[in-house]
Design an enzyme around this catalytic site. Structure first.
Site, PDB file in Angstrom:
ATOM      1  N   THR A  12       8.062   2.152  -1.122  1.00 42.09           N
ATOM      2  CA  THR A  12       8.083   3.195  -2.169  1.00 42.09           C
ATOM      3  C   THR A  12       9.348   4.038  -2.111  1.00 42.09           C
ATOM      4  OG1 THR A  12       5.702   3.319  -2.341  1.00 42.09           O
ATOM      5  CG2 THR A  12       6.887   5.311  -2.937  1.00 42.09           C
ATOM      6  N   SER A  56       5.792  -3.419   1.007  1.00 38.38           N
ATOM      7  CA  SER A  56       5.467  -3.844   2.382  1.00 38.38           C
ATOM      8  C   SER A  56       4.188  -4.668   2.456  1.00 38.38           C
ATOM      9  CB  SER A  56       5.408  -2.659   3.334  1.00 38.38           C
ATOM     10  OG  SER A  56       4.245  -1.908   3.144  1.00 38.38           O
ATOM     11  N   SER A  57       3.397  -4.686   1.386  1.00 36.66           N
ATOM     12  CA  SER A  57       2.207  -5.548   1.421  1.00 36.66           C
ATOM     13  C   SER A  57       2.612  -7.027   1.412  1.00 36.66           C
ATOM     14  CB  SER A  57       1.257  -5.225   0.270  1.00 36.66           C
ATOM     15  OG  SER A  57       1.966  -5.094  -0.922  1.00 36.66           O
ATOM     16  N   THR A  87       5.073   2.197   3.376  1.00 36.18           N
ATOM     17  CA  THR A  87       4.103   2.807   4.298  1.00 36.18           C
ATOM     18  C   THR A  87       2.883   1.914   4.539  1.00 36.18           C
ATOM     19  OG1 THR A  87       2.987   3.978   2.494  1.00 36.18           O
ATOM     20  CG2 THR A  87       4.750   5.163   3.649  1.00 36.18           C
ATOM     21  N   THR A 157      -1.116   4.696  12.684  1.00 35.60           N
ATOM     22  CA  THR A 157      -1.877   4.056  11.620  1.00 35.60           C
ATOM     23  C   THR A 157      -1.745   4.892  10.352  1.00 35.60           C
ATOM     24  OG1 THR A 157      -3.987   2.942  11.232  1.00 35.60           O
ATOM     25  CG2 THR A 157      -4.137   5.137  12.151  1.00 35.60           C
TER      26      THR A 157
HETATM   27  N1  ASP Z   1       3.192  -0.188  -1.534  1.00 38.90           N
HETATM   28  C1  ASP Z   1       4.203   0.584  -0.852  1.00 38.90           C
HETATM   29  C2  ASP Z   1       4.712  -0.221   0.322  1.00 38.90           C
HETATM   30  O1  ASP Z   1       4.086  -0.231   1.341  1.00 38.90           O
HETATM   31  C3  ASP Z   1       3.629   1.903  -0.405  1.00 38.90           C
HETATM   32  C4  ASP Z   1       4.624   2.842   0.224  1.00 38.90           C
HETATM   33  O2  ASP Z   1       5.728   2.512   0.604  1.00 38.90           O
HETATM   34  O3  ASP Z   1       4.232   4.025   0.410  1.00 38.90           O
HETATM   35  O4  ASP Z   1       5.716  -0.862   0.202  1.00 38.90           O
END
Ligand code: ASP
Length: 338
Positions: A12, A56-57, A87, A157
């Site tokens: 993000t 990151s998923s 995150t 976590t």
């Molecule tokens: N979907 C995002 C990721 O993990 C969420 C974030 O970065 O807060 O890439």
């Protein structure tokens, strides 16, 4: 001035708001980041590299290996590393790197943000400035810097989706708290005299099962266990699960163990540790060869299992390594009798 390598992996922090949501936009992100650079260069001499650019998923063990090997190759050139990361799986990547780069003699500080840096009211700038500052200090481990705190990576976590305070390390105090001054905890690792190593093979032949009341054990019976080398069971509380009637988990655990598949027990409760000696179900699982993840986070248990499987250890060695504190991920070293 300290030399810091800023490694970009997406998330993000680097996304852009459009009317339908947030999107990865590498070109726009470069502009935004370069606007921040004049200020960051007051803290350190910074080089920037793109490693990959993902939500990151979509990050998997191949990304962990790429990142670990990149850092390892550049260890001598830089005083510290900052990794910009989404995150959602930051705690997994940080945990994975803590096992791959062990021991480590430079800081590897992960950060990201809940709101893209391109937004005015974003937490990105503060997190990035803090992370770069921390990477200039002798923190010889993988850590996550978020919302004015530094947490050990393999103890962290993601706790909140919507709050700036996204991370916690439930079973370990923060490594640092950042206010007017930075207050470091005495737990921060310093390994000046150790030679760093890199072992970035992760074996993904694992499966995670979350116990719930009335869990369908018939579905477990149909599972092809030969495709797994380890099953991680997220049990209730201290390590409990049903052991009676149609929901009895013990036949499945026995089947796994009969096929030389490791059975690892973690908890759905974030605080405190697994103890397989306390209740009947824990004792029965231990008797069958179940291994306690102790106080490890799920992220640490999963990545440590993949790391140890990647080392191709024989069973007694795998068991003892899993129960040993390797990179600060657990404070208890348990013994295993099976
Ligand atoms: N979907 C995002 C990721 O993990 C969420 C974030 O970065 O807060 O890439």
């Amino acid at each position: 001035m300290k030399r810091i390598l800023l490694l970009q992996t997406g998330g993000t922090i680097s996304m852009q708001f459009e009317k339908d949501g947030v999107f990865l936009d590498p070109a726009r992100w470069s502009q935004v980041l370069y606007q921040q650079m004049p200020e960051l260069t007051q803290i350190a001499d910074i080089s920037i590299e793109n490693v990959f650019f993902e939500d990151s998923s979509d990050i998997n063990p191949l990304h962990w290996s790429t990142l670990a090997e990149r850092i390892y190759r550049r260890l001598k050139e830089f005083d510290g590393f900052v990794v910009l990361h989404g995150t959602d799986t930051m705690a997994y990547t940080a945990s994975a790197l803590s096992f791959a780069l062990n021991p480590l003699n430079k800081p590897v500080i992960f950060t990201g943000s809940q709101v893209p840096m391109s937004n005015i009211r974003s937490d990105a700038r503060r997190n990035l400035v803090n992370a770069v500052e921390l990477a200039t200090h002798p923190i010889h481990e993988v850590a996550i810097c978020f919302n004015d705190h530094l947490f050990r990576g393999n103890r962290s976590t993601k706790m909140s989706i919507g709050d700036f305070n996204a991370f916690e390390s439930p079973n370990f105090p923060p490594l640092a708290e950042i206010g007017i001054h930075i207050n470091f905890s005495p737990d921060v690792m310093e390994n000046d005299s150790l030679t760093p190593t890199c072992n970035a093979n992760f074996d993904d032949a694992i499966h995670v099962i979350k116990i719930h009341p009335a869990m369908n054990t018939r579905a477990l019976e149909c599972m092809d266990i030969s495709t797994f080398k380890a099953v991680i069971i997220e049990a209730f509380g201290i390590g409990n699960m049903p052991i009676k009637g149609p929901y009895n988990m013990l036949p499945f655990i026995k089947k796994c163990r009969d096929r030389n598949c490791y059975v690892i027990i973690t908890s759905q409760a974030a605080y405190d540790a697994i103890n397989l000696e306390h209740y009947s179900s824990g004792r029965a699982v231990k008797e069958l060869g179940g291994l306690s993840a102790g106080e490890m986070t799920m992220e640490a248990a999963i990545t440590k299992t993949m790391h140890l499987l990647g080392l191709n250890l024989e069973e007694t060695k795998f068991n003892s390594q899993f129960l040993t504190n390797l990179a600060g991920e657990r404070s208890d070293t348990e013994t295993h009798s099976n």
